[in-house]
Scaffold this active site. Structure first.
Site, PDB file in Angstrom:
ATOM      1  N   GLU A 120      33.976 -13.460 -18.677  1.00 33.98           N
ATOM      2  CA  GLU A 120      35.020 -12.871 -17.829  1.00 33.98           C
ATOM      3  C   GLU A 120      35.499 -11.551 -18.407  1.00 33.98           C
ATOM      4  O   GLU A 120      35.534 -11.372 -19.620  1.00 33.98           O
ATOM      5  CB  GLU A 120      36.215 -13.831 -17.742  1.00 33.98           C
ATOM      6  N   ASP A 121      35.894 -10.654 -17.534  1.00 35.83           N
ATOM      7  CA  ASP A 121      36.461  -9.398 -18.013  1.00 35.83           C
ATOM      8  C   ASP A 121      37.885  -9.611 -18.527  1.00 35.83           C
ATOM      9  O   ASP A 121      38.223  -9.217 -19.636  1.00 35.83           O
ATOM     10  CB  ASP A 121      36.433  -8.326 -16.910  1.00 35.83           C
ATOM     11  N   ASP A 150      44.250 -13.027 -16.578  1.00 36.05           N
ATOM     12  CA  ASP A 150      45.609 -12.569 -16.326  1.00 36.05           C
ATOM     13  C   ASP A 150      46.480 -13.823 -16.146  1.00 36.05           C
ATOM     14  O   ASP A 150      46.958 -14.393 -17.119  1.00 36.05           O
ATOM     15  CB  ASP A 150      45.563 -11.663 -15.093  1.00 36.05           C
ATOM     16  N   PHE A 170      48.631  -3.218 -16.396  1.00 36.22           N
ATOM     17  CA  PHE A 170      47.410  -3.201 -15.594  1.00 36.22           C
ATOM     18  C   PHE A 170      46.423  -2.233 -16.222  1.00 36.22           C
ATOM     19  O   PHE A 170      46.762  -1.080 -16.466  1.00 36.22           O
ATOM     20  CB  PHE A 170      47.702  -2.824 -14.142  1.00 36.22           C
ATOM     21  N   ARG A 191      35.770   1.871 -13.040  1.00 31.14           N
ATOM     22  CA  ARG A 191      35.011   0.860 -13.788  1.00 31.14           C
ATOM     23  C   ARG A 191      34.160   1.477 -14.886  1.00 31.14           C
ATOM     24  O   ARG A 191      33.901   0.855 -15.905  1.00 31.14           O
ATOM     25  CB  ARG A 191      34.084   0.081 -12.851  1.00 31.14           C
TER      26      ARG A 191
HETATM   27  P1  IMP Z   1      43.927 -14.073 -12.714  1.00 32.15           P
HETATM   28  O1  IMP Z   1      43.441 -15.052 -11.683  1.00 32.15           O
HETATM   29  O2  IMP Z   1      45.378 -13.737 -12.508  1.00 32.15           O
HETATM   30  O3  IMP Z   1      43.657 -14.500 -14.125  1.00 32.15           O
HETATM   31  O4  IMP Z   1      43.209 -12.698 -12.421  1.00 32.15           O
HETATM   32  C1  IMP Z   1      41.900 -12.499 -12.752  1.00 32.15           C
HETATM   33  C2  IMP Z   1      41.277 -11.321 -12.040  1.00 32.15           C
HETATM   34  O5  IMP Z   1      42.238 -10.337 -11.617  1.00 32.15           O
HETATM   35  C3  IMP Z   1      40.375 -10.614 -13.031  1.00 32.15           C
HETATM   36  O6  IMP Z   1      39.078 -11.182 -13.044  1.00 32.15           O
HETATM   37  C4  IMP Z   1      40.422  -9.194 -12.530  1.00 32.15           C
HETATM   38  O7  IMP Z   1      39.454  -8.994 -11.518  1.00 32.15           O
HETATM   39  C5  IMP Z   1      41.795  -9.037 -11.935  1.00 32.15           C
HETATM   40  N1  IMP Z   1      42.738  -8.418 -12.897  1.00 32.15           N
HETATM   41  C6  IMP Z   1      43.757  -9.009 -13.542  1.00 32.15           C
HETATM   42  N2  IMP Z   1      44.407  -8.154 -14.341  1.00 32.15           N
HETATM   43  C7  IMP Z   1      43.755  -6.972 -14.225  1.00 32.15           C
HETATM   44  C8  IMP Z   1      43.942  -5.681 -14.829  1.00 32.15           C
HETATM   45  O8  IMP Z   1      44.839  -5.426 -15.656  1.00 32.15           O
HETATM   46  N3  IMP Z   1      43.056  -4.713 -14.449  1.00 32.15           N
HETATM   47  C9  IMP Z   1      42.041  -4.929 -13.560  1.00 32.15           C
HETATM   48  N4  IMP Z   1      41.839  -6.119 -12.985  1.00 32.15           N
HETATM   49  C10 IMP Z   1      42.677  -7.140 -13.308  1.00 32.15           C
HETATM   50 MG    MG Z   2      39.066  -6.887  -9.923  1.00 32.20          MG
END
Ligand code: IMP
Ligand code: MG
Length: 176
Positions: A100-101, A104, A153, A166
Site C-alpha cells: 500500500e502507498d 490514512d 495530505f 504522482r
Molecule cells: P484510508 O481508507 O483512509 O486509509 O485511505 C486510503 C487511501 O486514501 C490511500 O490508499 C490513498 O489513495 C488515499 N489517501 C489517503 N491519504 C492520502 C494522502 O495524504 N495523499 C494522497 N492520497 C491519500
Molecule cells: Mg488516491
C-alpha cells in the site's frame, strides 16, 4: 494555483525513500526466503513503491494488482469500498503481501484484508510505505511500515491529488 504553489514542504526526500525501500526489501527477503510470495500492489498509488521494492528483493516473487475506490470525498475515505479491478491470480494457499502507498483512516485496508482473507491465503501481511498514526480509525496489523508521517495530505512517489503529482520523486505536503 500553479504547480509550484501546490507542492509544499518536502517530508521525505528521494534518497531517504530509496534507502528505506532497500531496508524494507531486505526485511521482506529475509522473512519470505523459500516462500512462494505474491506481492499485491494497490492501484494506483502503490505502483512506484511496489516497482522499486520488488526490484530490491533478492527472492523470487510474483506481482499482481488490485484497484479499489472508496466512496466519499477525494481527501477523506468513507470505508465503503468498491473493487474496480480484482486480482488475476488465485491466492488460496499462498503467501500474500499487500503493498500500500498510505494508510490514512485504515478503512480501505481493513476492507482489503477482509476481502483477501476470505480467499484462504497461507498468510496475509501488509507493507505500507506511509502511515498517518493520528488518523487511524481501525487497529490494523501492519507487518512493514516505511514512515510514520504527520496528519497532512501528501503527494508524490505515486500519491496523487486529483490524479496529479504522482511522478514527483519525493513525498511532499500540499499547500493549503
Ligand atoms: P484510508 O481508507 O483512509 O486509509 O485511505 C486510503 C487511501 O486514501 C490511500 O490508499 C490513498 O489513495 C488515499 N489517501 C489517503 N491519504 C492520502 C494522502 O495524504 N495523499 C494522497 N492520497 C491519500
Ligand atoms: Mg488516491
Amino acid at each position: 494555483m500553479t504547480q509550484d504553489e501546490v507542492i509544499g514542504e518536502v517530508l521525505i526526500p528521494a534518497d531517504v525513500l530509496a534507502n528505506r525501500v532497500r531496508e524494507l526489501a531486505a526485511d521482506i527477503s529475509r522473512d519470505y526466503a523459500d516462500k512462494d510470495v505474491i506481492l499485491i500492489g494497490v492501484l494506483k498509488g502503490a505502483v512506484f513503491f511496489v516497482a522499486d521494492l520488488m526490484r530490491a528483493l533478492d527472492i523470487e516473487c510474483e506481482i499482481d494488482f488490485m484497484a479499489v475506490a472508496s466512496y466519499g470525498s477525494a481527501m477523506k475515505s468513507s470505508g465503503v469500498v468498491r473493487v474496480l479491478k480484482d486480482l488475476d491470480a488465485t491466492i488460496e494457499g499462498r503467501h500474500v503481501l499487500i503493498i500500500e502507498d498510505i494508510v490514512d483512516s485504515g478503512l480501505t485496508l481493513q476492507y482489503l484484508l477482509r476481502n483477501l482473507n476470505a480467499r484462504d491465503p497461507a498468510s496475509l501481511e501488509v507493507c505500507a510505505l506511509l502511515i498517518k498514526p493520528a488518523r487511524q480509525k481501525v487497529d490494523l496489523k501492519l507487518r512493514y511500515v516505511g514512515f510514520e508521517i504527520p496528519d497532512r495530505f501528501v503527494i508524490g512517489y505515486g500519491l496523487d491529488h486529483d490524479e496529479r503529482y504522482r511522478s514527483l520523486p519525493y513525498v511532499a505536503a500540499i499547500e493549503g
